[in-house]
Write a protein that holds these residues in place. Structure first.
Motif, PDB file in Angstrom:
ATOM      1  N   LEU B  51     -28.325  -2.235 -25.109  1.00 24.72           N
ATOM      2  CA  LEU B  51     -27.741  -1.334 -26.190  1.00 24.72           C
ATOM      3  C   LEU B  51     -26.473  -0.779 -25.587  1.00 24.72           C
ATOM      4  O   LEU B  51     -25.594  -0.793 -26.520  1.00 24.72           O
ATOM      5  CB  LEU B  51     -28.900  -0.562 -26.849  1.00 24.72           C
ATOM      6  CG  LEU B  51     -29.808  -1.401 -27.583  1.00 24.72           C
ATOM      7  CD1 LEU B  51     -30.967  -0.590 -28.169  1.00 24.72           C
ATOM      8  CD2 LEU B  51     -29.023  -2.328 -28.887  1.00 24.72           C
ATOM      9  N   TYR B  55     -22.937  -0.947 -26.882  1.00 27.36           N
ATOM     10  CA  TYR B  55     -22.428   0.212 -27.755  1.00 27.36           C
ATOM     11  C   TYR B  55     -20.840   0.614 -26.792  1.00 27.36           C
ATOM     12  O   TYR B  55     -19.862   0.490 -27.798  1.00 27.36           O
ATOM     13  CB  TYR B  55     -23.179   1.350 -27.606  1.00 27.36           C
ATOM     14  CG  TYR B  55     -22.374   2.655 -28.266  1.00 27.36           C
ATOM     15  CD1 TYR B  55     -22.577   2.736 -29.736  1.00 27.36           C
ATOM     16  CD2 TYR B  55     -22.156   3.619 -27.275  1.00 27.36           C
ATOM     17  CE1 TYR B  55     -22.029   3.909 -30.190  1.00 27.36           C
ATOM     18  CE2 TYR B  55     -21.394   4.687 -27.895  1.00 27.36           C
ATOM     19  CZ  TYR B  55     -21.321   4.882 -29.208  1.00 27.36           C
ATOM     20  OH  TYR B  55     -20.766   6.122 -29.749  1.00 27.36           O
ATOM     21  N   PRO B 104     -24.086  -1.482 -32.301  1.00 28.23           N
ATOM     22  CA  PRO B 104     -25.396  -1.555 -32.592  1.00 28.23           C
ATOM     23  C   PRO B 104     -25.904  -1.102 -33.813  1.00 28.23           C
ATOM     24  O   PRO B 104     -26.644  -1.504 -34.816  1.00 28.23           O
ATOM     25  CB  PRO B 104     -26.252  -0.941 -31.349  1.00 28.23           C
ATOM     26  CG  PRO B 104     -25.158  -1.217 -30.334  1.00 28.23           C
ATOM     27  CD  PRO B 104     -24.028  -0.931 -30.922  1.00 28.23           C
TER      28      PRO B 104
END
Lengths: 268, 366
Positions: B51, B55, B104
């Protein structure tokens, strides 16, 4: 070989269960034909247990699978009770070197596979009883419904023995049945096999590499010459009384004479 | 209790929770804590890492797009306008957002939106059914077709359609490829005579299969007025995916352990018994490997085929969103991507579970 021929002449033909005459096996290779067996003559009497011993690759297994009908005969004849064999059939039970059980079936189902074929007329209960009888005999009374894949090698080979005896064959063919087992299990299984054999007295031909096993189990030890063109080299009758016990056999004076004879043959 | 729980977890593919259960049951704490770290925390850490990279990546792409837009306005319309663009972007106004890889958070928001949309559409549908039920009854009595809801399908409806299509295709592949594979596997002559065909057709692209099926189905359904796109897409899915099963079944059947065949020969089993008691069970692990590959290939090509065949489902959802070019289209596509991946994984797990249930070869859980 002359001696074997002579003995054969003195036997009446209905005493001979299995007869190999002038057997020949040729494998074609790119470099010409390879003759595995040639002029091989051997007879086995009813209720006789013979072992076949010889160097690796001499053609023992080829001979056995020809008797089983799994391998084609190039020339010569194999007959059971006087009639020539045609392909494999349930009159010859085979115990393979690897147990060759169907791993997805239980011990019971594996034995049943053959029994169903041989006794199609009996009802299910009768057939099950036959399976149970032989599984009990090989010491598997607690493992009827265990999957073959869950059994140890030794136990699997016990099922293999039960499967072979349960179809009540005329001739039992054993291809180094204990070759893959450790020596302790091997001893146990030799006892299991000989005990059940003493009851059933099915004519048996067993291949082995183990001189002691050969002496302990058989009535005659057949020695094969090294290939190519292997034939019967020598035959040693074992005169111990049956039923035999391992202890008594080992203590017998003749035992070491037999052993010396066999090892002498194998070393030359 | 504990053991049956562990077995259930392992069966469901949740084996990684084993140390948690063991710890809760009060077993050797040090060993289990280490196991928890290895099996539970390490995957979580990798998820966080994933993630994080996502990001930062999307952030930098966003900035690049934003700067480009500002610079462009500056060179075309001067400083004042470019300041306005900068403010517009900073304010988060939808009209001037850069269009790039979504973050995300945006994807999560889109996911929520899609669910909300689904709830609304379902409610509409139900209301419609209630409203038309009386009328439909009357129409039925008069021998007319009932009125059905024809509104836009929701995201969840699309997923359902896709799963239905993939199962229809898989079933077709299964019913077609397994028997043929068995027959080909049993006979060396047949194997030799059809090998060329299989080898040539196997690598053909899904798109070409679709076109081929289209040619045939179009002619066959000349008289019918119904929508053929669904039929075309599931047949294409089946044709694309069946090769793995066909080849694996043939190989499995033809390469059964010689020992088993010898046993069957010695016992002189009949052909029927030999096939069903010996050959098929022995070939089952390979057949199942083929079926698993087939199902995953079916799911993979389904998206492309739906997209091209214009049949409803996730594929057309993705394509419509891409054509749509709305502000949240990109994040909806990413949502679809994860859903596709997740369902693919789930399908594979289901196949694995069935395989474990019926196959003797328990060792193959790769």
């Amino acid at each position: 070989m002359e001696t074997s021929q002579n003995i054969q002449e003195t036997l009446s033909s209905n005493e001979i269960m299995l007869n190999l005459t002038d057997l020949k096996k040729v494998y074609p290779t790119p470099n010409g034909d390879y003759v595995v067996l040639e002029d091989l003559n051997l007879y086995v009497k009813k209720e006789e247990f013979i072992t076949i011993i010889g160097h690796s690759g001499c053609g023992k297994t080829t001979m056995l699978s020809m008797i089983a009908g799994l391998n084609e005969i190039t020339d010569g004849k194999i007959s059971i009770l006087g009639s020539s064999i045609k392909g494999p059939g349930p009159d010859r039970g085979v115990i393979f070197q690897s147990p060759s059980l169907m791993p997805w079936m239980t011990a019971m189902e594996n034995v049943m596979l053959g029994v169903n074929k041989v006794f199609p007329h009996g009802n299910k209960k009768e057939r099950e009883d036959i399976c149970k009888y032989y599984l009990n005999k090989v010491g598997l009374s607690g493992a009827f419904h265990k999957k073959a894949s869950e059994l140890s090698q030794g136990m699997q080979q016990r099922v293999g023995i039960a499967r072979a005896f349960a179809i009540k064959p005329k001739v039992l063919l054993l291809d180094e049945p204990f070759g893959m087992l450790d020596s302790l299990t091997r001893g146990e299984l030799q006892d299991v096999l000989i005990e059940i054999w003493n009851k059933e007295k099915i004519t048996a031909v067993m291949i082995t590499h183990d001189v002691d096993e050969a002496i302990f189990m058989s009535d005659r030890v057949v020695m094969m010459t090294s290939g190519p063109s292997a034939k019967i080299g020598d035959i040693l009758p074992i005169e111990f009384e049956r039923p035999r016990s391992r202890k008594k056999v080992l203590a017998h004076n003749d035992y070491y004479e037999y052993r010396k004879h066999l090892i002498n043959f194998l070393e030359h | 209790m504990k053991d049956s729980l562990l077995r259930a977890f392992r069966f469901l593919g949740l084996g990684f929770l084993e140390p948690v259960v063991r710890l809760a049951a009060g077993e050797d704490s040090k060993k289990n804590v280490i196991q928890i770290f290895k099996k539970v925390l390490a995957p979580i850490a990798s998820m966080i890492l994933f993630l994080g990279i996502w990001y930062t990546g999307s952030k930098s792409l966003y900035n690049k797009e934003a700067n480009y837009a500002i610079e462009k306005t500056r060179s075309e319309r001067g400083d004042a306008e470019s300041e306005k663009t900068r403010d517009c972007i900073a304010s988060g106004d939808v009209s001037c957002q850069p269009n790039t890889l979504p973050s995300p958070k945006q994807v999560w928001n889109s996911f929520q939106l899609l669910l909300e949309d689904h709830r609304q559409i379902s409610a509409n549908k139900e209301a419609f059914i209630v409203k038309t039920s009386a009328l439909n009854k009357k129409r039925l009595e008069q021998g007319k077709d009932p009125i059905v809801y024809t509104g836009r399908p929701s995201f969840v409806d699309q997923i359902k359609t896709s799963i239905k299509t993939v199962f229809a295709g898989f079933l077709l592949a299964f019913l077609f490829a397994t028997p043929i594979g068995i027959i080909i596997g049993l006979s060396e002559t047949l194997r030799n005579s059809f090998n060329w065909l299989i080898q040539i057709l196997k690598p053909v692209s899904p798109v070409v299969w679709l076109l081929l099926v289209f040619m045939i189905v179009k002619t066959l359904t000349k008289d019918s007025t119904g929508d053929t796109s669904y039929i075309i897409s599931f047949i294409s899915v089946g044709l694309c995916s069946m090769w793995a099963t066909l080849v694996n079944t043939a190989v499995g059947v033809s390469s059964v352990d010689k020992d088993y065949i010898n046993v069957a020969k010695v016992l002189k089993l009949g052909t029927f018994q030999k096939i069903f008691k010996v050959i098929l069970p022995a070939a089952l692990p390979l057949i199942f490997t083929g079926l698993r590959i087939t199902l995953s290939v079916a799911w993979m090509v389904l998206i492309a085929i739906e997209l091209l065949a214009q049949s409803p489902g996730l594929g057309s959802f993705v394509w419509e969103e891409f054509q749509n070019g709305a502000n949240d289209s990109n994040s909806k596509i990413i949502v679809a991507m994860f859903i596709i991946g997740f369902i693919g994984f789930l399908l594979d797990q289901i196949m694995l579970t069935i395989q474990k249930l019926i196959s003797f070869d328990k060792g193959s859980d790769v």
